[in-house]
Scaffold this motif. Structure first.
Motif, PDB file in Angstrom:
ATOM      1  N   ASP A 221      29.692  75.739  87.713  1.00  0.00           N
ATOM      2  CA  ASP A 221      30.009  74.396  88.198  1.00  0.00           C
ATOM      3  C   ASP A 221      31.267  73.826  87.555  1.00  0.00           C
ATOM      4  O   ASP A 221      31.760  72.775  87.966  1.00  0.00           O
ATOM      5  N   ILE A 222      31.770  74.501  86.545  1.00  0.00           N
ATOM      6  CA  ILE A 222      32.903  73.992  85.778  1.00  0.00           C
ATOM      7  C   ILE A 222      34.155  74.787  86.135  1.00  0.00           C
ATOM      8  O   ILE A 222      34.197  75.999  85.969  1.00  0.00           O
ATOM      9  N   MET A 243      41.308  70.336  76.624  1.00  0.00           N
ATOM     10  CA  MET A 243      40.523  70.354  77.853  1.00  0.00           C
ATOM     11  C   MET A 243      39.984  71.751  78.126  1.00  0.00           C
ATOM     12  O   MET A 243      40.694  72.736  78.019  1.00  0.00           O
ATOM     13  N   ARG A 244      38.736  71.809  78.494  1.00  0.00           N
ATOM     14  CA  ARG A 244      38.080  73.094  78.712  1.00  0.00           C
ATOM     15  C   ARG A 244      37.608  73.297  80.137  1.00  0.00           C
ATOM     16  O   ARG A 244      37.094  74.339  80.480  1.00  0.00           O
ATOM     17  N   GLY A 245      37.760  72.309  80.982  1.00  0.00           N
ATOM     18  CA  GLY A 245      37.359  72.482  82.366  1.00  0.00           C
ATOM     19  C   GLY A 245      37.207  71.160  83.077  1.00  0.00           C
ATOM     20  O   GLY A 245      37.271  70.089  82.465  1.00  0.00           O
ATOM     21  N   LEU A 246      37.003  71.258  84.365  1.00  0.00           N
ATOM     22  CA  LEU A 246      36.857  70.087  85.210  1.00  0.00           C
ATOM     23  C   LEU A 246      35.520  70.160  85.937  1.00  0.00           C
ATOM     24  O   LEU A 246      35.161  71.195  86.507  1.00  0.00           O
ATOM     25  N   ILE A 247      34.786  69.063  85.892  1.00  0.00           N
ATOM     26  CA  ILE A 247      33.455  69.013  86.488  1.00  0.00           C
ATOM     27  C   ILE A 247      33.466  68.061  87.665  1.00  0.00           C
ATOM     28  O   ILE A 247      33.909  66.917  87.545  1.00  0.00           O
ATOM     29  N   LYS A 248      32.979  68.508  88.806  1.00  0.00           N
ATOM     30  CA  LYS A 248      32.912  67.658  89.992  1.00  0.00           C
ATOM     31  C   LYS A 248      31.651  66.812  89.930  1.00  0.00           C
ATOM     32  O   LYS A 248      30.538  67.328  89.898  1.00  0.00           O
ATOM     33  N   LEU A 249      31.856  65.496  89.885  1.00  0.00           N
ATOM     34  CA  LEU A 249      30.738  64.562  89.939  1.00  0.00           C
ATOM     35  C   LEU A 249      30.575  64.099  91.385  1.00  0.00           C
ATOM     36  O   LEU A 249      31.164  64.657  92.301  1.00  0.00           O
ATOM     37  N   GLU A 250      29.796  63.063  91.602  1.00  0.00           N
ATOM     38  CA  GLU A 250      29.492  62.628  92.961  1.00  0.00           C
ATOM     39  C   GLU A 250      30.745  62.273  93.748  1.00  0.00           C
ATOM     40  O   GLU A 250      30.934  62.739  94.872  1.00  0.00           O
ATOM     41  N   LEU A 281      31.825  78.806  77.598  1.00  0.00           N
ATOM     42  CA  LEU A 281      31.713  78.424  79.007  1.00  0.00           C
ATOM     43  C   LEU A 281      31.640  79.613  79.930  1.00  0.00           C
ATOM     44  O   LEU A 281      30.820  79.665  80.837  1.00  0.00           O
ATOM     45  N   PHE A 282      32.526  80.608  79.707  1.00  0.00           N
ATOM     46  CA  PHE A 282      32.657  81.664  80.701  1.00  0.00           C
ATOM     47  C   PHE A 282      32.489  83.050  80.067  1.00  0.00           C
ATOM     48  O   PHE A 282      32.760  83.234  78.922  1.00  0.00           O
TER      49      PHE A 282
END
Length: 282
Positions: A221-222, A243-250, A281-282
């Motif tokens: 998801d990230i 920064m380690r990633g971007l998370i999609k919220l609503e 994370l990955f």
């Protein structure tokens, strides 16, 4: 992965729960130390450990939220002053039967255009802004009627109705200006996040605006950092370092950050940031 979201200005950031020791209300009681880092705002003792505190607003937005809020308060004061000048000019025009050289078309009002496009995450402030429209429209509409009464040599009636407008729509606007400024200042109750690298001792403190919510995400998801440019995220090298990633919220994105990358010992300052894999994370 369990994360906690925090608000920093208009941005949302996420930290792993395991990176957080404690959050506490910011009381502006830090110890200042000489430092060239603008985001470093002082030291706070925690668990008998002097802990450096950094303002995430400065790191992410180039300006602290307090400074941003103060600028917004000053902007509301400017709009308020212009509205007062507009009404004073209307009053003088009616009393002295002079041309009114200000705008009376609310559709052409710069203030109306501004508040119609104003965006904020502060729901209380948003509600106040929405309340400007009705008295503002009514005041402009009534101004045209008052001017017409003067043209018809009915100054007395114009003055009576002007007094009514002063005590109703005009005063409502002034109260809304004051309410907006008060809301901006009183709503800001920043907190310090004490982070950790080993789960026991504090590493650094991060100043944020408020806690939002807890979320759980899977690694898929990230989005990794190379996906950030795909969503138009403007980041500089210093910010990208943590920064380690971007998370999609609503309906928005949250930036996952690694607090251990914000502050490093001097001999590690010029080394590359930890690889994403090392952050688990990955």
């Amino acid at each position: 992965m369990d994360l906690i979201n925090f608000r920093v200005g208009q941005k949302t950031i996420s930290l792993k729960i395991l990176d957080i020791l404690l959050t506490e209300r910011f009381e502006d009681n830090l110890t200042s130390l000489p430092n060239d880092n603008k985001s470093f705002i002082g030291v706070k003792g925690y668990m008998e450990t002097p802990t450096p505190i950094f303002d995430l607003g400065i790191i992410l937005n180039k300006q602290s939220t307090q400074e941003t809020n103060q600028s917004l308060v000053e902007l509301f004061s400017e709009w308020q002053q212009k509205q007062q000048q507009w009404f004073t000019a209307l009053e003088n025009s009616i009393k002295h039967n002079q041309p009114f050289n200000h705008n009376t078309d609310v559709q052409q009002s710069n203030f109306a255009k501004w508040y119609s496009h104003f965006k904020t995450e502060n729901e209380d402030l948003k509600a106040i802004i929405e309340r400007f429209k009705t008295p503002h429209n009514r005041l402009y509409a009534r101004a045209n009627k008052l001017i017409e009464l003067v043209k018809q040599n009915n100054e007395k009636q114009a003055l009576v109705e002007l007094s009514i407008e002063r005590n109703s729509n005009y005063m409502q606007l002034i109260r809304l200006f004051e309410s907006a400024k008060e809301q901006i200042l009183l709503d800001h109750k920043p907190i310090i996040i004490f982070t950790t690298k080993d789960g026991r001792t504090p590493h650094i403190g991060l100043l944020v605006d408020k806690v939002e919510d807890n979320i759980s995400y899977k690694k898929e998801d990230i989005k990794p950092l190379d996906k950030l440019t795909d969503v138009g995220f403007d980041i500089d090298p210093q910010t990208k370092n943590m920064m380690r990633g971007l998370i999609k919220l609503e309906n928005k994105h949250s930036v996952l950050i690694d607090p251990s990358a914000i502050f490093r010992p001097q001999h590690l300052m010029h080394q590359q940031a930890e690889e994403t894999e090392e952050y688990g994370l990955f």
